[in-house]
Write a protein that holds these residues in place. Structure first.
Motif, PDB file in Angstrom:
ATOM      1  N   PRO A 240       0.824  -1.218   0.000  1.00 43.55           N
ATOM      2  CA  PRO A 240       0.000   0.000   0.000  1.00 43.55           C
ATOM      3  C   PRO A 240       0.853   1.262   0.000  1.00 43.55           C
ATOM      4  O   PRO A 240       0.663   2.151   0.826  1.00 43.55           O
ATOM      5  N   ALA A 241       1.806   1.333  -0.961  1.00 38.56           N
ATOM      6  CA  ALA A 241       2.770   2.430  -0.929  1.00 38.56           C
ATOM      7  C   ALA A 241       2.180   3.743  -1.438  1.00 38.56           C
ATOM      8  O   ALA A 241       2.826   4.787  -1.361  1.00 38.56           O
ATOM      9  N   GLY A 242       0.946   3.701  -1.958  1.00 39.16           N
ATOM     10  CA  GLY A 242       0.359   4.934  -2.479  1.00 39.16           C
ATOM     11  C   GLY A 242      -0.627   5.573  -1.514  1.00 39.16           C
ATOM     12  O   GLY A 242      -1.354   6.496  -1.873  1.00 39.16           O
ATOM     13  N   LYS A 243      -0.629   5.086  -0.291  1.00 38.68           N
ATOM     14  CA  LYS A 243      -1.677   5.542   0.626  1.00 38.68           C
ATOM     15  C   LYS A 243      -1.227   6.649   1.570  1.00 38.68           C
ATOM     16  O   LYS A 243      -1.860   6.912   2.595  1.00 38.68           O
ATOM     17  N   TYR A 244      -0.143   7.284   1.240  1.00 39.18           N
ATOM     18  CA  TYR A 244       0.352   8.369   2.089  1.00 39.18           C
ATOM     19  C   TYR A 244       1.274   9.212   1.230  1.00 39.18           C
ATOM     20  O   TYR A 244       2.001   8.667   0.372  1.00 39.18           O
ATOM     21  N   PHE A 245       1.255  10.518   1.420  1.00 40.86           N
ATOM     22  CA  PHE A 245       2.154  11.395   0.684  1.00 40.86           C
ATOM     23  C   PHE A 245       2.048  11.111  -0.811  1.00 40.86           C
ATOM     24  O   PHE A 245       3.044  10.892  -1.499  1.00 40.86           O
ATOM     25  N   SER A 246       0.804  11.114  -1.292  1.00 44.86           N
ATOM     26  CA  SER A 246       0.590  10.789  -2.695  1.00 44.86           C
ATOM     27  C   SER A 246      -0.529  11.651  -3.245  1.00 44.86           C
ATOM     28  O   SER A 246      -1.324  12.218  -2.483  1.00 44.86           O
ATOM     29  N   LEU A 247      -0.610  11.755  -4.556  1.00 45.62           N
ATOM     30  CA  LEU A 247      -1.704  12.503  -5.162  1.00 45.62           C
ATOM     31  C   LEU A 247      -3.027  11.792  -4.938  1.00 45.62           C
ATOM     32  O   LEU A 247      -4.068  12.433  -4.801  1.00 45.62           O
ATOM     33  N   ASP A 248      -2.979  10.454  -4.872  1.00 49.22           N
ATOM     34  CA  ASP A 248      -4.206   9.705  -4.588  1.00 49.22           C
ATOM     35  C   ASP A 248      -4.837  10.155  -3.278  1.00 49.22           C
ATOM     36  O   ASP A 248      -6.047  10.381  -3.207  1.00 49.22           O
ATOM     37  N   THR A 249      -4.039  10.296  -2.232  1.00 50.25           N
ATOM     38  CA  THR A 249      -4.590  10.688  -0.928  1.00 50.25           C
ATOM     39  C   THR A 249      -4.848  12.187  -0.865  1.00 50.25           C
ATOM     40  O   THR A 249      -5.630  12.647  -0.048  1.00 50.25           O
ATOM     41  N   PHE A 250      -4.190  12.939  -1.738  1.00 49.89           N
ATOM     42  CA  PHE A 250      -4.465  14.371  -1.804  1.00 49.89           C
ATOM     43  C   PHE A 250      -5.852  14.585  -2.420  1.00 49.89           C
ATOM     44  O   PHE A 250      -6.645  15.387  -1.938  1.00 49.89           O
ATOM     45  N   ILE A 251      -6.136  13.804  -3.461  1.00 42.70           N
ATOM     46  CA  ILE A 251      -7.441  13.883  -4.120  1.00 42.70           C
ATOM     47  C   ILE A 251      -8.516  13.300  -3.219  1.00 42.70           C
ATOM     48  O   ILE A 251      -9.579  13.871  -3.051  1.00 42.70           O
ATOM     49  N   ASN A 252      -8.223  12.174  -2.625  1.00 40.45           N
ATOM     50  CA  ASN A 252      -9.199  11.513  -1.752  1.00 40.45           C
ATOM     51  C   ASN A 252      -8.582  11.200  -0.394  1.00 40.45           C
ATOM     52  O   ASN A 252      -8.066  10.107  -0.168  1.00 40.45           O
ATOM     53  N   PRO A 253      -8.630  12.167   0.543  1.00 39.74           N
ATOM     54  CA  PRO A 253      -7.963  12.003   1.848  1.00 39.74           C
ATOM     55  C   PRO A 253      -8.466  10.794   2.638  1.00 39.74           C
ATOM     56  O   PRO A 253      -7.776  10.334   3.539  1.00 39.74           O
ATOM     57  N   LYS A 254      -9.619  10.279   2.275  1.00 36.02           N
ATOM     58  CA  LYS A 254     -10.147   9.128   3.016  1.00 36.02           C
ATOM     59  C   LYS A 254      -9.281   7.887   2.823  1.00 36.02           C
ATOM     60  O   LYS A 254      -9.300   6.975   3.629  1.00 36.02           O
ATOM     61  N   LYS A 255      -8.578   7.858   1.727  1.00 33.12           N
ATOM     62  CA  LYS A 255      -7.730   6.702   1.437  1.00 33.12           C
ATOM     63  C   LYS A 255      -6.474   6.683   2.296  1.00 33.12           C
ATOM     64  O   LYS A 255      -5.721   5.710   2.303  1.00 33.12           O
TER      65      LYS A 255
END
Lengths: 377, 457
Positions: B133-148
């Motif tokens: 789960p390396a994309g679940k922090y400090f990533s654009l994914d979590t910037f777009i969807n902080p719930k992740k």
């Protein structure tokens, strides 16, 4: 404090390992002297005493070739034709002594392909002459120019000078033929001058680049020299002997594919060529003065072959190969048909030399043949 | 069924730790891959290695992997580059990491002659990264969807990468424990003396003791560095050695991006505090665009019980294979370096100086005529070089020649070779039985009986 203790343990282990390894080296010191091999010295010797004189000689012969050509085209007689043929022969011989150095200036001028792509395409040459329209720089004309094309124009198949002369005098395309011949000679002359200037210390000073870059990778001088020596030697083996002998055609000989087919000096040229390669290997100049060469470098690293030294193996093979080439009777194009076994014997020696020069030598010197990433075979 | 050791292990591996080391690794990995792809592209290697050649040495079982033509190859590398970039910035992480793995591995499978342990390493890490789960922090994914967003993960996710890195080093070290390397300082003696032209160090490069020192130090380094990086007290000094070691290999060998990748990848052994500092340093730059700095609330990765089992099962399987693969050579007779049976996929890096030359001969069985095969334009310089020392590639090419001659009208060709190989400067020797018709020989995992023995009189 504990960190420091660990550092000390780490370093100490390294030192112990180093000490153990040092004990092992005693017997090897005899093989590998601690003095460094003088790579710059070797390159200076090869550059100053072999390459520069070879190009200077090629330039001289191209100058006189051009001069003779001008005399001949201005006044085509049997006398001027014979004179031109003699100059041509000398130029072809002198080219053999430059063929290996296809790096730097020669690489920029694509000397090997432009000077000596053979067999030449006689149909293309004749059509160029009859139309009078051609671009020598185009790829389509690569086998309609250079030394092999001049060889064709000055000798033809029957070597009858009266007939050859008529092609430049009474033939309807005589004027075109003279122009074509002149264009071929001039192209060689221009390229020779360009390479000479680029190497010269008063011109492009590539000699300085060559001497100062002692690397063994693809861009270093030792790397380039060894790789080109091998490329050139394989060319000698395959194009000059193997293909005419039918090695690539299931034993069907192709006598018309020899180098200098029309002037029939193939064997003489091959011998000049192999002597040039031998001299580069030995670091020996044209006056037979033996300086630092690849032989000394191989001895320095203690390269072995079988129970002896690799250097001796290469030197012996070069001598045998020359002897077997000299033994070929008549012209090469006759011999590949009439004396197959004798040519075959010479070819076998060249084949063995390829192994020594291309496998053993680079592998002992750490010379790289490509620049793509590697993690060591 | 309660073993205290097992419980202790599983407790430690499942313990929730901060995600920062894994996330920094993701950024580093994506970034280095992007840089590598750009370098590869600019060097003209896409064309040189995957477009220009007319023949490709496929892997056994992967014959269906073919180059995709000029447009296709450039498109594939473009997709690979975008995927690497997205991995770095953490955008559509699962999809990008999957795409990167597939595109990268596809390219590597096209031609055996381009095999590098480094590329194999990258394929493995890319595969592992899909699962983590390396994309679940400090990533654009979590910037777009902080719930992740999650902040803590079970330690096993970081340990996997550390273990994989550690194995690369360790096996590279084990491979160095051979007589040539330890007692003859070969091939380093050959390789180092070629570098007397480099500044300062050049003076030492043709000294025999230096070759021995580098050999022994290299073996010691590879065998121990995973351990010294794992122990907190030795970590900093070990990392200094990592830098020195890889910078040296970069200077001395044509080894590409690998030294930089390893220098940055081994950062994953450092503490979460260290990685949080890196992240906040990067954030300082990005915060110019992103005004609100969220308060960090601990959110644990929820490891479902059913998934744990599958994951741990996979973990054990993967590392068991990794552990055994380098030893498969023991099933074959003669010396590994000579036969190369079981050589690849075993972290044998910069281990031997092997060179060769193979002459192929073709005989028309119907007429009895024979000669050398026309090989000159089929292979690139690099392909020819790699083939000359690797028997499975010689077989593949012999089979290709058979087809080539059949197309030329020789129905029944026999292909034999005269092949010479020199190993660690011992001098060239015949490699393959020159009477064996290679068209009759199948490639496979069985012993290559047609190789001549490494010890010859």
């Amino acid at each position: 404090m504990r960190l420091r203790k660990n550092v000390i343990v780490f370093l100490l282990t390294g030192v112990i390992v180093f000490a153990i390894s040092s004990c092992k080296k005693d017997k090897d010191e005899e093989v590998l002297p601690e003095d460094s091999f003088d790579k710059s010295g070797m390159l200076a010797n090869i550059g100053d005493n072999l390459i520069l004189p070879a190009y200077a000689k090629l330039k001289l012969s191209m100058d006189s070739l051009q001069l003779s050509n001008n005399l001949f085209t201005a006044n085509p007689t049997l006398l001027t034709l014979t004179e031109l043929q003699a100059k041509f022969t000398q130029a072809y011989i002198n080219y053999q002594w430059c063929s290996t150095y296809e790096f730097g200036p020669a690489e920029s001028e694509v000397v090997r392909a432009n000077f000596n792509t053979f067999p030449c395409d006689t149909i293309q040459i004749n059509s160029n002459i009859s139309s009078g329209i051609y671009d020598l720089a185009s790829a389509a004309n690569i086998d309609a120019k250079g030394l092999p094309a001049i060889d064709f124009l000055l000798y033809r198949s029957n070597q009858d000078n009266n007939y050859i002369l008529s092609l430049f005098t009474t033939s309807i395309s005589a004027s075109n033929a003279k122009n074509y011949l002149t264009a071929l000679v001039n192209e060689l002359k221009i390229k020779t001058d360009a390479v000479n200037t680029a190497w010269s210390s008063t011109g492009g000073n590539y000699i300085n680049t060559f001497k100062s870059s002692t690397g063994s990778d693809v861009g270093g001088s030792i790397g380039m020299l060894v790789n080109q020596l091998n490329y050139d030697f394989e060319l000698l083996k395959n194009a000059k002997i193997g293909i005419p002998l039918g090695k690539k055609t299931l034993g069907v000989a192709l006598p018309e594919k020899v180098e200098a087919y029309y002037s029939t000096q193939s064997i003489a040229l091959v011998l000049e060529h192999i002597k040039s390669i031998e001299n580069i290997y030995l670091g020996r100049d044209i006056q037979n003065s033996d300086g630092l060469g690849l032989d000394d470098y191989l001895d320095h690293v203690g390269a072995q072959y079988g129970s002896g030294s690799l250097n001796n193996a290469i030197k012996n093979k070069l001598t045998t190969a020359k002897t077997k080439l000299i033994a070929i009777p008549g012209t090469l194009s006759q011999a590949v048909i009439a004396n197959t076994t004798i040519v075959d014997n010479a070819y076998a020696e060249l084949q063995q030399l390829v192994i020594l020069l291309k496998v053993d030598m680079p592998s002992s010197l750490g010379v790289l043949i490509t620049y793509v990433d590697s993690d060591g075979d | 069924m309660n073993f205290p050791f097992k419980e202790k292990c599983s407790k430690r591996l499942m313990e929730q730790v901060h995600i920062a080391p894994l996330v920094v690794f993701r950024v580093v990995f994506g970034g280095m891959m992007l840089a590598s792809i750009i370098r590869f592209w600019l060097n003209g290697w896409i064309e040189q290695l995957y477009i220009n050649p007319t023949f490709f040495f496929t892997y056994y079982g992967f014959e269906w992997v073919k180059p995709l033509g000029e447009v296709g190859m450039y498109l594939l590398f473009f997709i690979m580059g975008i995927a690497a970039l997205f991995v770095m910035i953490g955008l559509f992480y699962r999809l990008s990491s999957l795409l990167f793995f597939i595109s990268f591995t596809y390219v590597e499978l096209i031609d055996k002659s381009t095999y590098l342990n480094h590329y194999y390493f990258i394929s493995i890490v890319a595969f592992l990264m899909i699962l983590l789960p390396a994309g679940k922090y400090f990533s654009l994914d979590t910037f777009i969807n902080p719930k992740k967003r999650i902040t803590h993960i079970p330690r096993i996710f970081i340990f996997i990468i550390q273990l994989q890195l550690g194995m690369v080093y360790f096996f590279a070290g084990v491979a160095k424990l051979n007589p040539d390397w330890l007692f003859d300082a070969q091939p380093l003696r050959i390789w180092l003396q070629a570098h007397t032209d480099i500044p300062i160090l050049g003076y030492f490069m043709d000294k025999v003791w230096v070759a021995y020192f580098f050999s022994w130090f290299g073996a010691f380094y590879d065998l121990t560095i995973p351990l010294f990086l794992s122990i907190k007290k030795t970590r900093t000094i070990a990392y200094v050695f990592v830098i020195v070691f890889h910078v040296l290999t970069r200077i001395l060998f044509q080894i590409g991006m690998f030294p930089y990748i390893m220098i940055l990848a081994t950062l994953i052994f450092f503490s979460e505090g260290f990685h949080l500092k890196i992240i906040s340093a990067i954030r300082k730059i990005t915060d110019k665009f992103k005004k609100v700095m969220e308060q960090e609330v601990t959110i644990n990765y929820q490891f479902r019980r059913s998934i744990v089992r599958v994951f741990v099962g996979f973990f054990i399987l993967h590392f068991s294979i990794q552990l055994l693969l380098p030893f498969r050579y023991l099933f074959y007779p003669d010396q590994l370096f000579w036969t190369e049976q079981g050589y690849r996929f075993s972290w044998r890096v910069m281990l031997m100086e092997k060179a060769g030359k193979t002459f192929f001969y073709v005989t028309d069985n119907d007429t009895g005529r024979s000669g050398e095969a026309m090989v000159d334009n089929d292979l690139t310089v690099n392909q020819e070089k790699m083939m000359a020392t690797q028997p499975d590639m010689i077989i593949q090419y012999a089979h290709y020649l058979k087809e080539k001659y059949q197309k030329l009208g020789i129905k029944n060709p026999k292909i034999t070779v005269e092949s010479y190989v020199s190993l660690n400067g011992k001098g060239s020797r015949l490699y393959i039985n020159k009477y064996v018709d290679l068209t009759k020989v199948r490639d496979g995992f069985h012993h290559k009986w047609w190789l001549l023995p490494s010890e010859q009189k």
